[in-house]
Scaffold this active site. Structure first.
Site, PDB file in Angstrom:
ATOM      1  N   GLU A 228      21.635  30.614  55.355  1.00 40.78           N
ATOM      2  CA  GLU A 228      21.896  31.573  54.506  1.00 40.78           C
ATOM      3  C   GLU A 228      20.790  32.838  54.092  1.00 40.78           C
ATOM      4  O   GLU A 228      20.955  33.830  54.074  1.00 40.78           O
ATOM      5  CB  GLU A 228      22.675  31.134  53.054  1.00 40.78           C
TER       6      GLU A 228
ATOM      7  N   LEU B 127      17.392  29.093  42.689  1.00 40.81           N
ATOM      8  CA  LEU B 127      18.914  29.121  43.397  1.00 40.81           C
ATOM      9  C   LEU B 127      19.157  27.534  43.087  1.00 40.81           C
ATOM     10  O   LEU B 127      18.565  26.739  43.035  1.00 40.81           O
ATOM     11  CB  LEU B 127      18.495  29.693  44.904  1.00 40.81           C
TER      12      LEU B 127
END
Ligand SMILES: NC(=O)c1ccc[n+]([C@@H]2O[C@H](COP(=O)([O-])OP(=O)(O)OC[C@H]3O[C@@H](n4cnc5c(N)ncnc54)[C@H](OP(=O)(O)O)[C@@H]3O)[C@@H](O)[C@H]2O)c1
Length: 175
Positions: free
Chosen positions: A29, A22
């Site tokens: 999140e 990521l």
């Protein structure tokens, strides 16, 4: 066919990954990802999360399979080894048709990466897309596919702020 959802976080250019991981670190999140994908109405059932082999490998070894959910990994490598609790499939279609017959599974989420999202978004049983829209451009090498015109934006959260990164949770539904 059972319906299913996609869940992803993307930047302004629809970028979702960089160098196999990521592009950001956003623990809140990820908490929301856990909440959405693990929650079931029927406490005797659980949800399934389907991912490509590269996304599986991007999850730290100690955190996979994802707790509380059935992890399904798609790979063309018949010899690919997975730990107990995770299931391997040779195609997305095989995986979806197997889960369809599994009464212990409540909802199916496709959680990435770019290759899987691209295939899944065209299937009519894909009804909902949960998209975290991260402000900014992260110069990604992996992208979420363009949203087909039959998806309508249904919900948008307040702006979230985490470590100076702003983002919103949006939900799209197939008309
Ligand atoms: N921001 C987000 O929401 C999010 C979510 C998930 C992942 N990501 C990021 O996305 C990146 C990984 O995405 P990616 O597109 O490179 O890879 P991916 O979609 O995770 O995995 C691709 C692999 O899945 C297998 N595969 C795909 N389609 C197949 C099919 N039809 N039949 C059989 N096997 C199939 C193949 O595995 P084999 O090569 O083993 O055959 C292929 O190499 C990483 O950077 C990750 O961090 C971001």
């Amino acid at each position: 066919m059972k319906t299913f959802s996609l869940i992803a976080a993307c930047d302004k250019e629809m970028g979702i990954g960089k160098g196999g991981v990521l592009p950001w670190r956003l623990p809140k999140e990820l908490e929301r990802f856990h909440q959405v994908t693990a929650e079931t109405r029927d406490s005797t059932k659980r949800n399934a999360v389907i991912m490509g082999r590269k996304t599986w490998e991007s999850i730290p070894a100690g955190r996979r399979p994802l707790p509380g959910r059935l992890s399904c990994v798609i790979t063309r490598d018949g010899g690919y080894a997975l730990p107990e609790g995770a299931r391997k499939f040779s195609s997305l279609e095989d995986c979806l048709s197997s889960l369809e017959k599994d009464a212990a599974i409540e909802h199916i989420f496709i959680i990435g990466g770019g290759e899987l999202f691209k295939q899944a978004i065209t299937i009519p049983a894909c009804r909902t897309i949960y998209l975290t829209e991260v402000e900014g451009i992260y110069h990604c090498d992996t992208f979420f596919p363009p949203l087909p015109k039959e998806f309508r934006r249904e919900h948008e959260s307040e702006a979230q702020d985490e470590n100076g990164v702003r983002y919103k949770f949006a939900t799209y539904k197939r008309l």
